[in-house]
Design a protein around this motif. Structure first.
Motif, short mmCIF file in Angstrom:
data_model
loop_
_atom_site.label_atom_id
_atom_site.label_comp_id
_atom_site.label_asym_id
_atom_site.label_seq_id
_atom_site.Cartn_x
_atom_site.Cartn_y
_atom_site.Cartn_z
N THR A 164 10.78 21.10 -10.66
CA THR A 164 11.77 22.11 -9.89
C THR A 164 12.74 21.32 -9.12
O THR A 164 12.42 20.49 -8.32
CB THR A 164 10.78 23.14 -9.06
OG1 THR A 164 10.03 23.89 -9.90
CG2 THR A 164 12.26 24.08 -8.47
N GLN A 223 16.22 26.67 -4.05
CA GLN A 223 15.54 26.28 -5.15
C GLN A 223 16.77 26.71 -6.17
O GLN A 223 17.30 27.28 -6.09
CB GLN A 223 14.37 27.16 -5.35
CG GLN A 223 13.47 26.45 -6.59
CD GLN A 223 12.41 27.75 -7.18
OE1 GLN A 223 12.83 28.41 -8.07
NE2 GLN A 223 11.31 27.63 -6.47
N ARG A 256 25.17 24.91 -8.46
CA ARG A 256 24.46 26.06 -7.67
C ARG A 256 24.93 26.15 -6.22
O ARG A 256 25.70 27.07 -5.62
CB ARG A 256 23.13 26.04 -7.37
CG ARG A 256 22.25 26.90 -6.43
CD ARG A 256 22.52 28.34 -7.00
NE ARG A 256 21.69 28.56 -8.01
CZ ARG A 256 20.34 28.90 -8.11
NH1 ARG A 256 19.91 29.17 -7.00
NH2 ARG A 256 19.74 28.88 -9.10
N GLU A 315 16.44 25.01 -10.23
CA GLU A 315 16.36 25.40 -11.60
C GLU A 315 14.68 24.48 -11.92
O GLU A 315 14.68 23.33 -11.38
CB GLU A 315 17.35 24.96 -12.53
CG GLU A 315 16.89 25.27 -13.96
CD GLU A 315 18.04 24.81 -15.01
OE1 GLU A 315 19.33 24.42 -14.32
OE2 GLU A 315 17.81 24.84 -16.35
N THR A 316 14.17 24.96 -12.72
CA THR A 316 12.81 24.03 -13.07
C THR A 316 12.89 23.57 -14.55
O THR A 316 13.48 24.37 -15.64
CB THR A 316 11.60 25.29 -13.35
OG1 THR A 316 11.59 25.44 -11.69
CG2 THR A 316 10.48 24.49 -13.82
N GLY A 370 11.28 21.66 -17.87
CA GLY A 370 10.03 21.34 -18.54
C GLY A 370 9.79 20.76 -19.83
O GLY A 370 8.89 20.98 -20.46
N ALA A 371 11.03 20.02 -19.95
CA ALA A 371 10.86 19.57 -21.59
C ALA A 371 9.55 18.70 -21.72
O ALA A 371 9.22 18.15 -20.67
CB ALA A 371 12.11 18.50 -21.78
N VAL A 372 8.90 18.86 -22.80
CA VAL A 372 7.69 18.12 -22.89
C VAL A 372 7.72 16.67 -22.74
O VAL A 372 6.98 15.88 -22.37
CB VAL A 372 7.24 18.46 -24.31
CG1 VAL A 372 6.05 17.61 -24.86
CG2 VAL A 372 6.90 19.86 -24.63
N ARG A 401 2.60 15.13 -18.94
CA ARG A 401 3.28 16.11 -19.01
C ARG A 401 3.49 16.86 -17.48
O ARG A 401 2.70 17.12 -16.93
CB ARG A 401 2.53 17.46 -19.68
CG ARG A 401 3.38 18.94 -19.56
CD ARG A 401 4.53 18.65 -20.85
NE ARG A 401 5.41 19.82 -20.67
CZ ARG A 401 5.59 21.02 -20.99
NH1 ARG A 401 4.16 21.39 -21.79
NH2 ARG A 401 6.43 21.77 -20.78
N VAL A 402 4.73 16.43 -16.95
CA VAL A 402 5.27 16.79 -15.59
C VAL A 402 6.54 17.71 -15.67
O VAL A 402 7.47 17.38 -16.09
CB VAL A 402 5.63 15.39 -14.82
CG1 VAL A 402 5.98 15.78 -13.45
CG2 VAL A 402 4.40 14.43 -15.01
N LEU A 403 6.12 18.83 -15.17
CA LEU A 403 7.35 19.77 -14.99
C LEU A 403 7.92 19.65 -13.69
O LEU A 403 7.17 19.19 -12.54
CB LEU A 403 6.92 21.51 -15.14
CG LEU A 403 6.37 21.39 -16.53
CD1 LEU A 403 4.67 21.71 -16.44
CD2 LEU A 403 6.66 22.84 -16.99
N LEU A 420 4.83 24.78 -2.76
CA LEU A 420 6.23 24.17 -3.25
C LEU A 420 7.08 23.93 -1.97
O LEU A 420 7.96 22.68 -1.78
CB LEU A 420 7.06 24.82 -4.18
CG LEU A 420 6.43 25.02 -5.61
CD1 LEU A 420 7.16 25.90 -6.38
CD2 LEU A 420 6.17 23.76 -6.37
N ALA A 437 1.13 18.21 -14.62
CA ALA A 437 1.56 17.76 -13.26
C ALA A 437 2.81 18.46 -12.93
O ALA A 437 3.41 18.82 -13.88
CB ALA A 437 1.62 16.44 -12.99
N PHE A 438 3.06 18.75 -11.51
CA PHE A 438 4.17 19.42 -11.27
C PHE A 438 4.93 18.56 -10.05
O PHE A 438 4.24 18.04 -9.09
CB PHE A 438 3.65 20.62 -10.96
CG PHE A 438 5.09 21.80 -10.77
CD1 PHE A 438 5.42 22.21 -12.04
CD2 PHE A 438 5.69 21.76 -9.49
CE1 PHE A 438 6.59 23.17 -11.77
CE2 PHE A 438 6.91 22.74 -9.69
CZ PHE A 438 7.22 23.40 -10.71
#
Lengths: 230, 230
Positions: free
Chosen positions: A95, A77, A142, A79-80, A82-84, A91-93, A56, A12-13
């Motif tokens: 941004t 935008q 940023r 940074e993304t 994605g740590a497991v 599992r959700v990544l 997105l 999932a994102f």
DNA sequence: TCAAAAGTGTTCTGCATACACCCATGT
DNA sequence: ACATGGGTGTATGCAGAACACTTTTGA
């Protein structure tokens, strides 16, 4: 789809937004208090899962609209992540985006999760849900970089403002003190400020002139950038 | 997991790498020729799907190792792309990274997709598979920004190099010409170059001195950055 | 008349820029 | 001796940094 690919289509994102606002003195961000597990009771960045048929940018706009009632906010935008194990449910990544809001335009929206939203001074943020502290840090850095090279800071100010307010904004974002004379010299040289002819009302000191942006110059600078190495 | 969340866990995620190398004259990137649909026969950035139990950084390192045979390459995350239709086989979001390789360290690795890899001059890149041209543009811009503020360019050079090679590297990355005297002055002032005592061999002109990095100074600069506004 | 913030100029320093000639080597 | 790229110094202009006093208003 070929069988060996199936196992990859199980993630999932999400997107998470650091919504910056400036109240005339401090740099703040909008946080919401979670009302469900995981991290029930924790403060978190506003965000949401990205739907399978959603871009997105649409996703960011949707979250911002629900949260603030406003459309067409400035965002970038960052940074993304994605740590497991960053999300306990799977599992959700995600941004991270930062967004700039004129705090005066913001009104609490009774719908959705906005009811639990609150402006918090950036320096007072404590432990957040998930890896949101990391996302916040990344967005602050940023913003500090971008504000020196693009005229984005002004997305945080009301249409009419004083030079002192503008200086305070830069000081709050960059977390440094600026020399008043050098600041005014540099900003006025850039030539995108116009006097409105108005001054502050009901202040118990010499009233400051109110400025606004010269749209033309401002848009020109937006595209080519500038150098504000302070 | 709650039922209403299930539909979100149907996406896939990939990483794509822009692998930069410098051959002494031109800035190049590694591309691979695809041998399967979609985009069969097109050139593409090296990349791969992220496994459900794999971190983003692990995924990048894995792809780079398979591709170049090298570990511990320098890389930086750049931007995430999530257009709904960017991948014909399903919803695949991707994050673009750029990587720096000492072209002399690179050896074609007979395993995996590396057999089809080739160094292409950055300026000669034509239409790539998927949205890879967009990712490439984004990475080039980021590299140009980063190279001015951090001493990363040197990840592209062999251990011993001449000042002219170093200047050529900056010129290739930034796509501008630099004044030889001003360049040398500025670089040597920064104080992270050491003479090796050696000079070029077998050149039909006055041989140039070979320099190397002063590790200590170099690592110091890596952490605090520098300003190379050329 | 006092308090509080607005507003204003000059000097100094350092860095970016522009620019042309002699040097060391191989052929 | 010639061709090729290596190597070096100075003068100018501009922009950043440091710095203190007068002005205008409301209380």
């Amino acid at each position: 789809m070929q069988d060996h690919l199936q196992k990859y289509f199980t993630l999932a994102f999400s997107i998470d937004c650091v919504v910056f606002g400036f109240d005339g003195a401090d740099l703040k961000i909008l946080l919401i208090e979670r009302g469900e597990d995981p991290f029930d009771g924790f403060w978190a960045l506003p965000g949401d899962l990205v739907a399978p048929d959603e871009d997105l940018n649409s996703s960011v706009n949707r979250v911002l609209k629900e949260l603030t009632g406003l459309s067409d906010l400035f965002f970038e935008q960052v940074e993304t992540f994605g740590a497991v194990d960053r999300h306990p449910l799977g599992r959700v990544l995600t941004t991270g985006y930062y967004t700039l809001v004129k705090i005066s335009d913001y009104e609490l929206n009774p719908s959705s999760f906005a009811a639990e939203a609150r402006w918090i001074n950036v320096n007072d943020v404590k432990e957040l849900a998930f890896d949101h502290n990391q996302i916040l840090d990344s967005c602050i850095q940023r913003l500090q970089k971008s504000v020196r090279t693009r005229p984005i800071g002004f997305e945080l100010l009301p249409p009419h403002f004083t030079l002192t307010e503008l200086q305070g904004l830069y000081e709050a974002i960059l977390n440094i003190e600026l020399d008043i004379r050098n600041f005014r010299k540099k900003i006025l040289q850039m030539n995108f400020l116009k006097e409105t002819g108005q001054v502050q009302q009901n202040v118990s000191h010499r009233p400051a002139k109110l400025y606004q942006f010269d749209e033309e110059q401002y848009n020109l600078l937006k595209s080519k950038g500038f150098n504000f190495e302070v």
